[in-house]
Design a protein around this motif. Structure first.
Motif, PDB file in Angstrom:
ATOM      1  N   GLU A 113       0.801  -1.218   0.000  1.00 56.61           N
ATOM      2  CA  GLU A 113       0.000   0.000   0.000  1.00 56.61           C
ATOM      3  C   GLU A 113       0.836   1.272   0.000  1.00 56.61           C
ATOM      4  OE1 GLU A 113      -2.488  -0.268   3.377  1.00 56.61           O
ATOM      5  OE2 GLU A 113      -3.642  -1.968   2.620  1.00 56.61           O
ATOM      6  N   ARG A 114       2.113   1.149   0.248  1.00 58.20           N
ATOM      7  CA  ARG A 114       2.932   2.344   0.444  1.00 58.20           C
ATOM      8  C   ARG A 114       3.316   2.951  -0.898  1.00 58.20           C
ATOM      9  NH1 ARG A 114       5.849   3.194   5.831  1.00 58.20           N
ATOM     10  NH2 ARG A 114       4.556   1.394   6.224  1.00 58.20           N
ATOM     11  N   MET A 115       2.683   4.083  -1.227  1.00 59.56           N
ATOM     12  CA  MET A 115       2.934   4.774  -2.485  1.00 59.56           C
ATOM     13  C   MET A 115       3.771   6.028  -2.228  1.00 59.56           C
ATOM     14  SD  MET A 115       1.377   3.242  -5.068  1.00 59.56           S
ATOM     15  CE  MET A 115       0.012   2.132  -5.439  1.00 59.56           C
ATOM     16  N   GLY A 116       4.579   6.387  -3.203  1.00 60.27           N
ATOM     17  CA  GLY A 116       5.417   7.572  -3.119  1.00 60.27           C
ATOM     18  C   GLY A 116       6.639   7.360  -3.974  1.00 60.27           C
ATOM     19  N   ALA A 117       7.525   8.338  -3.991  1.00 63.27           N
ATOM     20  CA  ALA A 117       8.742   8.190  -4.779  1.00 63.27           C
ATOM     21  C   ALA A 117       9.828   9.130  -4.267  1.00 63.27           C
ATOM     22  CB  ALA A 117       8.475   8.471  -6.255  1.00 63.27           C
ATOM     23  N   ILE A 118      11.049   8.598  -4.217  1.00 63.33           N
ATOM     24  CA  ILE A 118      12.250   9.408  -4.024  1.00 63.33           C
ATOM     25  C   ILE A 118      13.143   9.098  -5.213  1.00 63.33           C
ATOM     26  CG2 ILE A 118      14.176   9.979  -2.519  1.00 63.33           C
ATOM     27  CD1 ILE A 118      12.605   8.811  -0.186  1.00 63.33           C
ATOM     28  N   GLU A 119      13.360  10.088  -6.069  1.00 64.74           N
ATOM     29  CA  GLU A 119      14.062   9.869  -7.335  1.00 64.74           C
ATOM     30  C   GLU A 119      15.363  10.667  -7.374  1.00 64.74           C
ATOM     31  OE1 GLU A 119      10.217   9.591 -10.312  1.00 64.74           O
ATOM     32  OE2 GLU A 119      10.975  11.579  -9.759  1.00 64.74           O
ATOM     33  N   GLY A 201      32.708  18.270  -7.390  1.00 68.11           N
ATOM     34  CA  GLY A 201      33.614  18.376  -8.540  1.00 68.11           C
ATOM     35  C   GLY A 201      32.981  19.047  -9.739  1.00 68.11           C
ATOM     36  N   GLY A 202      31.766  19.597  -9.569  1.00 73.34           N
ATOM     37  CA  GLY A 202      31.034  20.178 -10.688  1.00 73.34           C
ATOM     38  C   GLY A 202      29.933  19.239 -11.144  1.00 73.34           C
ATOM     39  N   GLY A 203      28.963  19.769 -11.848  1.00 77.21           N
ATOM     40  CA  GLY A 203      27.818  18.972 -12.267  1.00 77.21           C
ATOM     41  C   GLY A 203      26.733  18.983 -11.207  1.00 77.21           C
ATOM     42  N   HIS A 204      25.542  18.562 -11.602  1.00 77.95           N
ATOM     43  CA  HIS A 204      24.392  18.610 -10.705  1.00 77.95           C
ATOM     44  C   HIS A 204      23.567  17.335 -10.797  1.00 77.95           C
ATOM     45  CE1 HIS A 204      25.339  22.903 -10.858  1.00 77.95           C
ATOM     46  NE2 HIS A 204      24.623  23.041  -9.766  1.00 77.95           N
ATOM     47  N   PHE A 205      23.009  16.977  -9.671  1.00 81.71           N
ATOM     48  CA  PHE A 205      21.953  15.981  -9.598  1.00 81.71           C
ATOM     49  C   PHE A 205      20.679  16.691  -9.158  1.00 81.71           C
ATOM     50  CE2 PHE A 205      25.503  13.172  -9.641  1.00 81.71           C
ATOM     51  CZ  PHE A 205      25.036  11.951 -10.113  1.00 81.71           C
ATOM     52  N   VAL A 206      19.549  16.094  -9.444  1.00 78.97           N
ATOM     53  CA  VAL A 206      18.259  16.579  -8.957  1.00 78.97           C
ATOM     54  C   VAL A 206      17.581  15.446  -8.205  1.00 78.97           C
ATOM     55  CG1 VAL A 206      15.959  17.402  -9.592  1.00 78.97           C
ATOM     56  CG2 VAL A 206      17.963  18.286 -10.800  1.00 78.97           C
ATOM     57  N   VAL A 207      17.142  15.712  -6.990  1.00 85.38           N
ATOM     58  CA  VAL A 207      16.367  14.751  -6.203  1.00 85.38           C
ATOM     59  C   VAL A 207      14.926  15.227  -6.167  1.00 85.38           C
ATOM     60  CG1 VAL A 207      15.976  13.782  -3.901  1.00 85.38           C
ATOM     61  CG2 VAL A 207      18.310  14.011  -4.783  1.00 85.38           C
ATOM     62  N   THR A 208      13.992  14.343  -6.479  1.00 77.18           N
ATOM     63  CA  THR A 208      12.575  14.672  -6.397  1.00 77.18           C
ATOM     64  C   THR A 208      11.896  13.796  -5.354  1.00 77.18           C
ATOM     65  OG1 THR A 208      12.184  13.236  -8.320  1.00 77.18           O
ATOM     66  CG2 THR A 208      12.312  15.592  -8.722  1.00 77.18           C
ATOM     67  N   LEU A 209      11.105  14.416  -4.510  1.00 73.73           N
ATOM     68  CA  LEU A 209      10.331  13.731  -3.479  1.00 73.73           C
ATOM     69  C   LEU A 209       8.868  13.871  -3.849  1.00 73.73           C
ATOM     70  CD1 LEU A 209      12.097  15.295  -0.342  1.00 73.73           C
ATOM     71  CD2 LEU A 209      12.758  13.231  -1.587  1.00 73.73           C
ATOM     72  N   LEU A 210       8.208  12.759  -4.140  1.00 73.16           N
ATOM     73  CA  LEU A 210       6.827  12.770  -4.615  1.00 73.16           C
ATOM     74  C   LEU A 210       5.929  12.106  -3.575  1.00 73.16           C
ATOM     75  CD1 LEU A 210       7.496  11.685  -8.319  1.00 73.16           C
ATOM     76  CD2 LEU A 210       7.562  13.987  -7.329  1.00 73.16           C
ATOM     77  N   SER A 211       4.908  12.823  -3.154  1.00 74.32           N
ATOM     78  CA  SER A 211       4.092  12.409  -2.021  1.00 74.32           C
ATOM     79  C   SER A 211       2.703  11.979  -2.467  1.00 74.32           C
ATOM     80  CB  SER A 211       3.989  13.575  -1.030  1.00 74.32           C
ATOM     81  OG  SER A 211       3.382  13.177   0.173  1.00 74.32           O
ATOM     82  N   ALA A 212       2.203  10.893  -1.900  1.00 78.33           N
ATOM     83  CA  ALA A 212       0.860  10.395  -2.192  1.00 78.33           C
ATOM     84  C   ALA A 212      -0.076  10.726  -1.035  1.00 78.33           C
ATOM     85  CB  ALA A 212       0.890   8.887  -2.427  1.00 78.33           C
ATOM     86  N   LYS A 213      -1.360  10.763  -1.333  1.00 81.63           N
ATOM     87  CA  LYS A 213      -2.346  11.140  -0.323  1.00 81.63           C
ATOM     88  C   LYS A 213      -2.428  10.119   0.806  1.00 81.63           C
ATOM     89  CE  LYS A 213      -7.163  12.580   0.166  1.00 81.63           C
ATOM     90  NZ  LYS A 213      -8.442  12.818  -0.537  1.00 81.63           N
ATOM     91  N   GLY A 214      -2.408   8.827   0.468  1.00 81.27           N
ATOM     92  CA  GLY A 214      -2.595   7.788   1.478  1.00 81.27           C
ATOM     93  C   GLY A 214      -1.389   7.566   2.363  1.00 81.27           C
ATOM     94  N   THR A 215      -0.201   7.621   1.776  1.00 81.38           N
ATOM     95  CA  THR A 215       1.046   7.445   2.546  1.00 81.38           C
ATOM     96  C   THR A 215       1.995   8.579   2.173  1.00 81.38           C
ATOM     97  OG1 THR A 215       1.842   5.926   0.821  1.00 81.38           O
ATOM     98  CG2 THR A 215       0.884   4.943   2.797  1.00 81.38           C
TER      99      THR A 215
END
Length: 310
Positions: A113-119, A201-215
């Motif tokens: 049931e645990r929905m969401g995302a850390i990318e 050392g230069g360059g970039h990453f992007v982290v996205t945190l995506l939240s669901a209503k239930g969890t």
């Protein structure tokens, strides 16, 4: 008349930790463990050299790291994690230039049931592609994400990459700006926040945190601008965006919110320059059970602070 108590909302993230450099090792600065006392005890006994364990790997590689499972991996606390049902983790290093300030580690449990995302998104040939991520039960959304790329300025990851600032997006399932809206709606994902993570050392990453209503990943999100050129003075921050399902709008043009160093959760980040975790309902946590505030650096100063409350 019988009173019906609302069941507490389960959050996608179970544990948050801040690991800070002390000599040639990372030691536990603070942790938010909820009721997972045995894992808290095991963590308090640990420390990591550069390249060792999950925090040490994020330090050595200078980039966010995702561990989707612990068995057979370099994760040092596998048995303690198993005992309390933790199954995956993400480490986000905080660098000021080439100097490591801290590593934020979040740990999640897994069930149907645990929905969401850390990318974690990285640049390849002028496009952002999914480097790794943890999605819980959102398997279709994970598949779509693995086959999606973003140029600068497109979608949440591309917008963060272009602006080099954190961005908060609402109504992911119906928002035209969110490229994966259809699959987000199917997974129940509602809110997304994107974080720029520059490499030493230069360059970039992007982290996205995506939240669901239930969890939900959290029940409240805030973005603070701490750039002295924007705020007008050093050691202050202004709330520029926020969303809270309990309290509604957190700011307006008529009620600008500003905070100075050492005042509350955000002020403590300004004062220390480090991520801050707080637990227990209090004015500091806006009466939530826990709060995380993560600084981002640019040009030798804290540029933004992102906070989330569970």
């Amino acid at each position: 008349m019988e009173t019906v108590m609302e069941a507490p909302t389960r959050t996608f993230i179970e544990v948050s930790e801040v690991w800070v450099p002390e000599g040639d090792r990372l030691v536990l600065g603070s942790g938010s463990y909820g009721t997972l006392d045995s894992f808290a005890a095991a963590s308090g006994k640990e420390s990591f050299t550069k390249g060792e364990g999950l925090p040490g790997k994020a330090w050595a590689e200078g980039r966010p790291v995702v561990l989707k499972e612990f068995d057979g991996s370099y994760f040092k606390r596998t048995e303690a994690a198993k005992e309390v049902g933790l199954t995956s983790a993400v480490a986000i290093p905080v660098f000021d230039g080439k100097r490591l300030k801290a590593v934020l580690v979040t740990l999640c449990a897994d069930d149907s049931e645990r929905m969401g995302a850390i990318e974690v998104w990285s640049e390849k040939e002028g496009l952002l592609t999914l480097d790794e991520g943890y999605f819980g039960a959102a398997k279709h959304f994970e598949f779509v994400s693995q086959h999606t790329q973003f140029p600068k300025g497109q979608g949440l990851p591309g917008g963060v990459w272009s602006a080099k600032t954190p961005i908060l997006m609402r109504d992911l399932g119906s928002g035209y700006r969110f490229v994966r809206a259809e699959s987000a709606e199917k997974a129940g994902l509602t809110t997304g926040i994107g974080l720029p993570v520059p490499m030493p050392g230069g360059g970039h990453f992007v982290v996205t945190l995506l939240s669901a209503k239930g969890t939900p990943l959290a029940n409240r999100f805030e973005i603070w601008d701490a750039r002295s050129a924007k705020v007008g003075t050093k050691n202050e921050a202004v709330l520029i965006d926020g969303i809270c399902k309990r309290d509604g709008a957190l700011w307006s043009d008529e009620t600008e919110r500003r905070v100075g160093a050492w005042k509350g959760l955000i002020g403590k980040v300004l004062g220390t320059g480090l991520p801050v975790l707080e637990t227990g309902p209090s004015p500091v946590t806006a009466n939530y059970t826990s709060a995380v505030a993560l600084p981002m650096y640019a040009h030798g100063e804290v540029s933004h602070i992102v906070a989330w409350y569970s």
